[in-house]
Design an enzyme around this catalytic site. Structure first.
Site, PDB file in Angstrom:
ATOM      1  N   HIS A   1       9.951 -27.073 -21.538  1.00  0.00           N
ATOM      2  CA  HIS A   1       9.517 -28.235 -19.849  1.00  0.00           C
ATOM      3  C   HIS A   1       9.029 -27.047 -19.038  1.00  0.00           C
ATOM      4  CE1 HIS A   1      13.344 -25.351 -19.557  1.00  0.00           C
ATOM      5  NE2 HIS A   1      13.009 -25.805 -18.138  1.00  0.00           N
TER       6      HIS A   1
HETATM    7  C1  UD1 Z   1      14.040 -26.617 -12.839  1.00  0.00           C
HETATM    8  C2  UD1 Z   1      13.841 -24.656 -12.707  1.00  0.00           C
HETATM    9  C3  UD1 Z   1      14.254 -24.016 -14.038  1.00  0.00           C
HETATM   10  C4  UD1 Z   1      14.972 -24.600 -14.697  1.00  0.00           C
HETATM   11  C5  UD1 Z   1      14.679 -26.174 -14.727  1.00  0.00           C
HETATM   12  C6  UD1 Z   1      16.203 -26.862 -15.605  1.00  0.00           C
HETATM   13  C7  UD1 Z   1      12.465 -23.873 -10.317  1.00  0.00           C
HETATM   14  C8  UD1 Z   1      11.291 -23.465 -10.127  1.00  0.00           C
HETATM   15  N1  UD1 Z   1      13.074 -24.639 -11.759  1.00  0.00           N
HETATM   16  O1  UD1 Z   1      12.471 -26.604 -13.466  1.00  0.00           O
HETATM   17  O2  UD1 Z   1      14.224 -22.803 -13.704  1.00  0.00           O
HETATM   18  O3  UD1 Z   1      15.287 -24.263 -16.227  1.00  0.00           O
HETATM   19  O4  UD1 Z   1      15.208 -26.794 -13.233  1.00  0.00           O
HETATM   20  O5  UD1 Z   1      15.622 -28.178 -15.934  1.00  0.00           O
HETATM   21  O6  UD1 Z   1      13.783 -24.033  -9.636  1.00  0.00           O
HETATM   22  N2  UD1 Z   1      11.384 -34.414 -12.090  1.00  0.00           N
HETATM   23  C9  UD1 Z   1      11.756 -35.714 -11.839  1.00  0.00           C
HETATM   24  N3  UD1 Z   1      13.139 -35.702 -11.907  1.00  0.00           N
HETATM   25  C10 UD1 Z   1      14.070 -35.063 -12.016  1.00  0.00           C
HETATM   26  C11 UD1 Z   1      13.802 -33.398 -11.589  1.00  0.00           C
HETATM   27  C12 UD1 Z   1      12.292 -32.773 -11.852  1.00  0.00           C
HETATM   28  O7  UD1 Z   1      10.617 -36.224 -12.536  1.00  0.00           O
HETATM   29  O8  UD1 Z   1      15.322 -35.246 -11.511  1.00  0.00           O
HETATM   30  C13 UD1 Z   1      10.383 -34.021 -12.563  1.00  0.00           C
HETATM   31  C14 UD1 Z   1       9.328 -33.745 -10.823  1.00  0.00           C
HETATM   32  O9  UD1 Z   1       8.087 -34.438 -11.456  1.00  0.00           O
HETATM   33  C15 UD1 Z   1       9.594 -32.046 -10.796  1.00  0.00           C
HETATM   34  C16 UD1 Z   1       9.210 -31.645 -12.233  1.00  0.00           C
HETATM   35  O10 UD1 Z   1      10.046 -32.233 -12.770  1.00  0.00           O
HETATM   36  O11 UD1 Z   1       8.142 -31.516 -10.122  1.00  0.00           O
HETATM   37  C17 UD1 Z   1       9.572 -30.792 -11.913  1.00  0.00           C
HETATM   38  O12 UD1 Z   1      11.144 -30.618 -11.863  1.00  0.00           O
HETATM   39  P1  UD1 Z   1      11.847 -29.038 -10.652  1.00  0.00           P
HETATM   40  O13 UD1 Z   1      12.925 -28.911 -10.748  1.00  0.00           O
HETATM   41  O14 UD1 Z   1      10.841 -28.405  -9.464  1.00  0.00           O
HETATM   42  O15 UD1 Z   1      11.455 -28.184 -11.495  1.00  0.00           O
HETATM   43  P2  UD1 Z   1      12.060 -28.197 -13.253  1.00  0.00           P
HETATM   44  O16 UD1 Z   1      10.792 -28.114 -13.988  1.00  0.00           O
HETATM   45  O17 UD1 Z   1      12.547 -29.089 -13.718  1.00  0.00           O
END
Ligand code: UD1
Length: 390
Positions: free
Chosen positions: A228
């Site tokens: 991820h």
């Molecule tokens: C975040 C943390 C990372 C952690 C991870 C655990 C930061 C910078 N990164 O990364 O350190 O290891 O969480 O999972 O805070 N999305 C969905 N549904 C959700 C959440 C996310 O579809 O419920 C998708 C969206 O497209 C979003 C992308 O995932 O833009 C990234 O989500 P985001 O919370 O920005 O970062 P993670 O990659 O989950």
């Protein structure tokens, strides 16, 4: 009574918070009152709500519903929302005495900024970890959050050493006279709350979750993979190399690979992978792509896998707790002790290194020394917080 505000937002923080809540409810009743604020960084059912149900965590008292966004947007929205909650509590005459933050996500950083600016102490759990790779958003979040925290709870000796190199000398203390209550910042080697959780939930998971049976897997007879990190998902060369390696290992070793897919990765597959590779994935029966796993599911998968392959920090560590060797799909790791113990190998997103690391770890006897505390990190953390605030 000490009033603590615990900040959660991303999936692993929800899980980590369960350990502290459990310790409050068993050892600190009448001493500590905990309120939970969910930033809403993770919002999908299987990225958030499922953990509350499964781990028996009370519903958050506050939810900011910030959702996804650029780093700046997400961080700004959370800072604003947390500040509002903290200030309203002050206005209502029931201020929070401290804010507890976990790990290194945007939720961690944003909440620490909001709290420290209105002179509320920040207690950082999982402090001191460094990848020394500033292109990781998490590295930025950790460094800043550590500078702002009153007590830095580090899970490992390495975390302690990293902080001593950054000026936390003389028993882990850093002179910072301008902290609102005149106290110095200091570091505590607490052990890892995730180890507390893994010990506590492991047997419950065996009892309540049937993922191994449901997927037709056998003990030490499959690989668990997770991907991820932006460095992999946002880079087509990296993502293609990882998927090619997974497919070739599955075929050549005749072994199943279970891949619970983070929504970030799922959304990017069709953009980053060639049509030919997508087709190979589609028709390969060995590579089992499933929805993001619940905590009980991931624990059981980690515990039963022959080898784990991951770019997640938490999954690396849990694999170690369950004595499963791990191929690390990143150029470096914060959990260097896993590498030093010989239980993990860094392969980055390099096809040949991944295949080679798998072959080494699948066929090697590996030692798993106790590196992450004694399973009572949460009690130690709460004891320190109480001493600090009383
Ligand atoms: C975040 C943390 C990372 C952690 C991870 C655990 C930061 C910078 N990164 O990364 O350190 O290891 O969480 O999972 O805070 N999305 C969905 N549904 C959700 C959440 C996310 O579809 O419920 C998708 C969206 O497209 C979003 C992308 O995932 O833009 C990234 O989500 P985001 O919370 O920005 O970062 P993670 O990659 O989950």
């Amino acid at each position: 009574m000490i009033r603590l505000l615990t900040i959660i937002g991303a999936r692993p923080q929800i899980i980590k918070a369960a350990a502290l809540s459990r310790a409050i409810n068993t050892h600190f009743v009448g001493q500590v009152e905990e309120y939970i604020l969910h930033t809403g960084q993770h919002y999908d059912q299987n990225m958030s709500a499922v953990f509350f149900d499964e781990l028996g965590i009370p519903q958050p008292n506050y939810n900011l519903h910030v959702g996804s966004g650029s780093h700046a947007t997400q961080t700004a929205r959370i800072t604003e929302g947390v500040e509002k909650v903290l200030m309203e509590a002050q206005t209502n005459g029931v201020p929070f005495d401290g804010v507890v933050v976990y790990g290194d996500t945007n939720s961690t950083l944003a909440a620490a900024i909001a709290a420290v600016k209105i002179h509320i102490p920040v207690f950082h759990i999982e402090a001191g970890l460094r990848s020394f790779n500033i292109t990781m958003p998490e590295e930025v979040n950790r460094i800043v959050c550590d500078q702002l925290s009153s007590i830095l709870f580090t899970p490992t000796q390495t975390g302690w050493e990293n902080l001593s190199k950054e000026g936390f000398v003389e028993g882990g203390i850093k002179q910072r006279v301008h902290f609102s209550n005149g106290k110095n910042q200091y570091v505590v080697l607490s052990g890892d709350v995730m180890y507390d959780n893994s010990l506590y939930f492991s047997e419950i998971a065996d009892d309540k979750c049937d993922i191994i049976e449901r997927l037709g897997l056998s003990y030490r007879g499959f690989i668990l993979a997770t991907i991820h990190r932006p460095a992999n998902t946002d880079n087509s060369t990296n993502l293609q190399s990882i998927f090619c390696a997974l497919l070739d290992i599955a075929d050549s070793q005749d072994i199943d690979i279970v891949l619970p897919l983070h929504p970030r990765t799922r959304k990017l597959l069709s953009i980053q992978l060639t049509a030919e590779l997508l087709q190979r994935i589609e028709v390969n029966n060995r590579l089992k792509i499933i929805e993001p796993a619940s905590f009980f599911e991931i624990i059981r998968l980690e515990k039963n896998a022959r080898v784990v392959m991951t770019d997640s920090g938490g999954v690396q560590k849990e694999a170690f707790f369950f004595e499963t060797p791990c191929v690390i799909l990143r150029p470096e790791t914060e959990w260097v002790e896993i590498i030093e113990a010989g239980a993990g190998l860094i392969a980055d997103a390099d096809y040949h290194r991944i295949v080679e690391a798998y072959n080494v770890l699948a066929n090697k006897r590996v030692a798993f020394p106790p590196l992450f505390g004694d399973g009572h990190a949460s009690e130690k953390i709460l004891g320190e917080i109480c001493n600090y605030l009383i």
